[in-house]
Design a protein around this motif. Sequence first.
Motif, PDB file in Angstrom:
ATOM      1  N   ASP A 187       0.807  -1.065   0.008  1.00  0.00           N
ATOM      2  CA  ASP A 187       0.046   0.027   0.022  1.00  0.00           C
ATOM      3  C   ASP A 187       0.968   1.311  -0.019  1.00  0.00           C
ATOM      4  O   ASP A 187       2.097   1.466   0.592  1.00  0.00           O
ATOM      5  N   LYS A 188       0.499   2.328  -0.573  1.00  0.00           N
ATOM      6  CA  LYS A 188       1.101   3.433  -0.934  1.00  0.00           C
ATOM      7  C   LYS A 188       0.408   4.704  -0.067  1.00  0.00           C
ATOM      8  O   LYS A 188      -0.745   4.665  -0.081  1.00  0.00           O
ATOM      9  N   ILE A 189       1.104   5.125   0.951  1.00  0.00           N
ATOM     10  CA  ILE A 189       0.443   6.336   1.673  1.00  0.00           C
ATOM     11  C   ILE A 189       1.215   7.527   1.046  1.00  0.00           C
ATOM     12  O   ILE A 189       2.359   7.789   1.037  1.00  0.00           O
ATOM     13  N   LEU A 190       0.193   8.633   0.708  1.00  0.00           N
ATOM     14  CA  LEU A 190       0.898   9.865   0.120  1.00  0.00           C
ATOM     15  C   LEU A 190       0.354  10.954   1.137  1.00  0.00           C
ATOM     16  O   LEU A 190      -0.940  11.086   1.625  1.00  0.00           O
ATOM     17  N   LEU A 191       1.297  11.642   1.526  1.00  0.00           N
ATOM     18  CA  LEU A 191       1.027  13.009   2.458  1.00  0.00           C
ATOM     19  C   LEU A 191       1.328  14.116   1.705  1.00  0.00           C
ATOM     20  O   LEU A 191       2.306  14.320   0.788  1.00  0.00           O
ATOM     21  N   GLU A 192       0.526  15.531   1.789  1.00  0.00           N
ATOM     22  CA  GLU A 192       0.815  16.239   1.259  1.00  0.00           C
ATOM     23  C   GLU A 192       1.727  17.344   1.811  1.00  0.00           C
ATOM     24  O   GLU A 192       2.096  16.881   3.048  1.00  0.00           O
ATOM     25  N   GLY A 193       2.669  18.173   1.090  1.00  0.00           N
ATOM     26  CA  GLY A 193       3.396  19.060   1.750  1.00  0.00           C
ATOM     27  C   GLY A 193       4.626  19.353   0.865  1.00  0.00           C
ATOM     28  O   GLY A 193       4.952  18.899  -0.275  1.00  0.00           O
ATOM     29  N   VAL A 194       5.324  20.194   1.176  1.00  0.00           N
ATOM     30  CA  VAL A 194       6.536  20.870   0.410  1.00  0.00           C
ATOM     31  C   VAL A 194       7.614  19.641   0.349  1.00  0.00           C
ATOM     32  O   VAL A 194       8.321  19.273  -0.416  1.00  0.00           O
ATOM     33  N   GLN A 195       7.773  19.112   1.552  1.00  0.00           N
ATOM     34  CA  GLN A 195       8.973  17.732   1.976  1.00  0.00           C
ATOM     35  C   GLN A 195       7.785  16.722   1.956  1.00  0.00           C
ATOM     36  O   GLN A 195       6.783  16.737   2.705  1.00  0.00           O
ATOM     37  N   THR A 196       8.119  15.659   1.050  1.00  0.00           N
ATOM     38  CA  THR A 196       7.076  14.586   0.972  1.00  0.00           C
ATOM     39  C   THR A 196       8.023  13.057   1.340  1.00  0.00           C
ATOM     40  O   THR A 196       9.154  13.207   1.219  1.00  0.00           O
ATOM     41  N   VAL A 197       7.291  12.362   1.829  1.00  0.00           N
ATOM     42  CA  VAL A 197       7.556  10.917   1.805  1.00  0.00           C
ATOM     43  C   VAL A 197       7.786  10.372   0.570  1.00  0.00           C
ATOM     44  O   VAL A 197       6.881  10.433  -0.224  1.00  0.00           O
ATOM     45  N   LYS A 198       9.130   9.924   0.321  1.00  0.00           N
ATOM     46  CA  LYS A 198       9.241   9.300  -1.120  1.00  0.00           C
ATOM     47  C   LYS A 198       9.429   7.658  -0.978  1.00  0.00           C
ATOM     48  O   LYS A 198       9.497   7.244  -0.005  1.00  0.00           O
ATOM     49  N   GLU A 199       9.051   7.088  -2.154  1.00  0.00           N
ATOM     50  CA  GLU A 199       9.413   5.770  -2.312  1.00  0.00           C
ATOM     51  C   GLU A 199      10.717   5.379  -1.648  1.00  0.00           C
ATOM     52  O   GLU A 199      11.763   5.979  -2.033  1.00  0.00           O
ATOM     53  N   ASP A 200      11.077   4.229  -1.141  1.00  0.00           N
ATOM     54  CA  ASP A 200      11.956   3.591  -0.389  1.00  0.00           C
ATOM     55  C   ASP A 200      12.445   4.459   0.779  1.00  0.00           C
ATOM     56  O   ASP A 200      13.511   3.991   1.542  1.00  0.00           O
ATOM     57  N   ASP A 201      11.638   5.476   1.179  1.00  0.00           N
ATOM     58  CA  ASP A 201      11.865   6.101   2.520  1.00  0.00           C
ATOM     59  C   ASP A 201      11.683   5.219   3.732  1.00  0.00           C
ATOM     60  O   ASP A 201      10.667   4.448   3.546  1.00  0.00           O
ATOM     61  N   ILE A 202      12.194   5.244   4.816  1.00  0.00           N
ATOM     62  CA  ILE A 202      11.972   4.247   6.035  1.00  0.00           C
ATOM     63  C   ILE A 202      11.220   5.295   6.962  1.00  0.00           C
ATOM     64  O   ILE A 202      12.138   5.783   7.538  1.00  0.00           O
ATOM     65  N   ILE A 203      10.097   5.295   7.345  1.00  0.00           N
ATOM     66  CA  ILE A 203       9.607   6.230   8.457  1.00  0.00           C
ATOM     67  C   ILE A 203      10.025   5.348   9.739  1.00  0.00           C
ATOM     68  O   ILE A 203       9.577   4.351  10.025  1.00  0.00           O
ATOM     69  N   THR A 204      10.675   6.351  10.645  1.00  0.00           N
ATOM     70  CA  THR A 204      10.861   5.635  12.127  1.00  0.00           C
ATOM     71  C   THR A 204      10.214   6.389  13.020  1.00  0.00           C
ATOM     72  O   THR A 204       9.817   5.722  14.262  1.00  0.00           O
ATOM     73  N   GLU A 205       9.590   7.558  12.847  1.00  0.00           N
ATOM     74  CA  GLU A 205       8.614   8.319  13.767  1.00  0.00           C
ATOM     75  C   GLU A 205       7.788   9.285  12.815  1.00  0.00           C
ATOM     76  O   GLU A 205       8.112   9.632  12.101  1.00  0.00           O
ATOM     77  N   MET A 251       5.258  16.079  11.971  1.00  0.00           N
ATOM     78  CA  MET A 251       6.932  15.855  11.928  1.00  0.00           C
ATOM     79  C   MET A 251       6.999  14.526  11.600  1.00  0.00           C
ATOM     80  O   MET A 251       6.347  13.742  12.478  1.00  0.00           O
ATOM     81  N   ILE A 252       7.735  13.993  10.839  1.00  0.00           N
ATOM     82  CA  ILE A 252       8.125  12.867  10.147  1.00  0.00           C
ATOM     83  C   ILE A 252       9.770  12.666  10.347  1.00  0.00           C
ATOM     84  O   ILE A 252      10.486  13.498   9.583  1.00  0.00           O
ATOM     85  N   LYS A 253      10.317  11.557  10.916  1.00  0.00           N
ATOM     86  CA  LYS A 253      11.541  11.463  10.999  1.00  0.00           C
ATOM     87  C   LYS A 253      11.812   9.797  10.292  1.00  0.00           C
ATOM     88  O   LYS A 253      11.019   9.234  10.428  1.00  0.00           O
ATOM     89  N   LEU A 254      12.622  10.068   9.396  1.00  0.00           N
ATOM     90  CA  LEU A 254      12.759   9.058   8.245  1.00  0.00           C
ATOM     91  C   LEU A 254      14.290   8.763   7.735  1.00  0.00           C
ATOM     92  O   LEU A 254      14.811   9.859   8.356  1.00  0.00           O
ATOM     93  N   ASN A 255      14.410   7.719   7.145  1.00  0.00           N
ATOM     94  CA  ASN A 255      15.581   7.501   6.742  1.00  0.00           C
ATOM     95  C   ASN A 255      15.710   7.204   5.092  1.00  0.00           C
ATOM     96  O   ASN A 255      14.869   6.718   4.706  1.00  0.00           O
ATOM     97  N   ARG A 256      16.427   8.186   4.741  1.00  0.00           N
ATOM     98  CA  ARG A 256      16.537   8.261   2.995  1.00  0.00           C
ATOM     99  C   ARG A 256      17.753   7.903   2.544  1.00  0.00           C
ATOM    100  O   ARG A 256      18.770   8.809   2.832  1.00  0.00           O
ATOM    101  N   ASN A 257      18.243   6.937   1.811  1.00  0.00           N
ATOM    102  CA  ASN A 257      19.278   6.584   1.409  1.00  0.00           C
ATOM    103  C   ASN A 257      20.470   6.549   2.428  1.00  0.00           C
ATOM    104  O   ASN A 257      21.450   7.214   2.267  1.00  0.00           O
ATOM    105  N   GLY A 258      19.964   6.048   3.623  1.00  0.00           N
ATOM    106  CA  GLY A 258      21.078   5.877   4.727  1.00  0.00           C
ATOM    107  C   GLY A 258      21.160   7.289   5.482  1.00  0.00           C
ATOM    108  O   GLY A 258      21.897   7.126   6.477  1.00  0.00           O
ATOM    109  N   LYS A 259      20.437   8.314   5.359  1.00  0.00           N
ATOM    110  CA  LYS A 259      20.520   9.602   5.941  1.00  0.00           C
ATOM    111  C   LYS A 259      19.110   9.505   6.786  1.00  0.00           C
ATOM    112  O   LYS A 259      18.329   9.553   6.335  1.00  0.00           O
TER     113      LYS A 259
END
Length: 70
Positions: free
Chosen positions: A1-19, A45-53
């Motif tokens: 399932d794909k969850i889409l959130l609106e915003g200037v900064q968005t969650v992208k495919e392969d992001d790992i949401i940690t908070e 606020m969303i904390k995530l890992n993107r490309n190891g960062k």
Amino acid sequence: DKILLEGVQTVKEDDIITEFDGKTTNSTDDIVKAIKESKEKISVMIKLNRNGKSMNIETKMPRKIKTADL
């Protein structure tokens, strides 16, 4: 399932949401629950890992548009 959130900064495919909105997430079920609990908020606020960062992003919650029959 794909969850889409609106915003200037968005969650992208392969992001790992940690908070999500200060709540630790370990599964998609945790994320869905946190979204439901935060649905009245304008942004979260969303904390995530993107490309190891680790990243913190603020994103707006989607809103339903009220309509009326005229």
